[in-house]
Design a protein around this motif. Sequence first.
Motif, mmCIF file in Angstrom:
data_model
loop_
_atom_site.group_PDB
_atom_site.id
_atom_site.type_symbol
_atom_site.label_atom_id
_atom_site.label_comp_id
_atom_site.label_asym_id
_atom_site.label_seq_id
_atom_site.Cartn_x
_atom_site.Cartn_y
_atom_site.Cartn_z
ATOM 1 N N PHE A 29 37.853 40.067 34.401
ATOM 2 C CA PHE A 29 39.306 40.060 34.248
ATOM 3 C C PHE A 29 40.007 39.122 35.226
ATOM 4 O O PHE A 29 41.230 39.196 35.375
ATOM 5 C CB PHE A 29 39.831 41.492 34.372
ATOM 6 N N ASN A 30 39.256 38.253 35.873
ATOM 7 C CA ASN A 30 39.901 37.220 36.681
ATOM 8 C C ASN A 30 40.826 36.402 35.792
ATOM 9 O O ASN A 30 40.458 35.997 34.691
ATOM 10 C CB ASN A 30 38.856 36.304 37.316
ATOM 11 N N GLY A 31 42.049 36.187 36.265
ATOM 12 C CA GLY A 31 42.997 35.440 35.464
ATOM 13 C C GLY A 31 43.803 36.304 34.512
ATOM 14 O O GLY A 31 44.648 35.805 33.775
ATOM 15 N N ARG A 52 48.441 41.203 39.113
ATOM 16 C CA ARG A 52 47.561 40.099 38.758
ATOM 17 C C ARG A 52 46.171 40.411 39.313
ATOM 18 O O ARG A 52 46.026 40.711 40.496
ATOM 19 C CB ARG A 52 48.089 38.785 39.338
ATOM 20 N N TRP A 53 45.173 40.369 38.424
ATOM 21 C CA TRP A 53 43.833 40.751 38.836
ATOM 22 C C TRP A 53 43.357 39.870 39.984
ATOM 23 O O TRP A 53 42.735 40.354 40.926
ATOM 24 C CB TRP A 53 42.868 40.640 37.659
ATOM 25 N N SER A 54 43.642 38.593 39.905
ATOM 26 C CA SER A 54 43.285 37.667 40.984
ATOM 27 C C SER A 54 44.478 37.530 41.918
ATOM 28 O O SER A 54 45.543 37.115 41.504
ATOM 29 C CB SER A 54 42.927 36.296 40.416
ATOM 30 N N GLY A 55 44.321 37.918 43.133
ATOM 31 C CA GLY A 55 45.398 37.769 44.103
ATOM 32 C C GLY A 55 46.190 39.038 44.349
ATOM 33 O O GLY A 55 46.674 39.258 45.450
ATOM 34 N N GLY A 56 46.361 39.847 43.301
ATOM 35 C CA GLY A 56 46.976 41.149 43.508
ATOM 36 C C GLY A 56 48.489 41.192 43.567
ATOM 37 O O GLY A 56 49.066 42.194 43.982
ATOM 38 N N THR A 57 49.169 40.117 43.137
ATOM 39 C CA THR A 57 50.633 40.162 43.100
ATOM 40 C C THR A 57 51.090 41.289 42.188
ATOM 41 O O THR A 57 50.536 41.477 41.108
ATOM 42 C CB THR A 57 51.195 38.829 42.597
#
Length: 123
Positions: A29-31, A52-57
Amino acid sequence: QVQLVESGGGLVQAGGSLRLSCVASGRTFNGYGMAWFRQAPGKEREFVTAIRWSGGTTYYADSVKGRFTISRDNAKNTVYLQMSSLKPEDTAVYYCAAKVGFYSSDPRNYDYWGQGTQVTVSS
């Protein structure tokens, strides 16, 4: 095949807390953006929060800011919704959803949905 499976719903008194879980499987689920929506009887599906899966915003609806917290555990492929200071108006079926790219508050933009979990807050 992508699957989202929610759990953790139940009956709680006003002012109480619950933690919902959404286990995601079938791909990486990256992206992706992961979100929680809710739908009360007779009402439209409503955006609650997203991450957001990448970064966690994270993003929150105004109605839940300061009370709800979304988080994810990459190792477990799981997204959580910690709900505190619950109110009767939070009563709804809560759905986990996933979409490619940035988050959206429009449920029509989401590609994958879980089956939902009922949250009932008594006054």
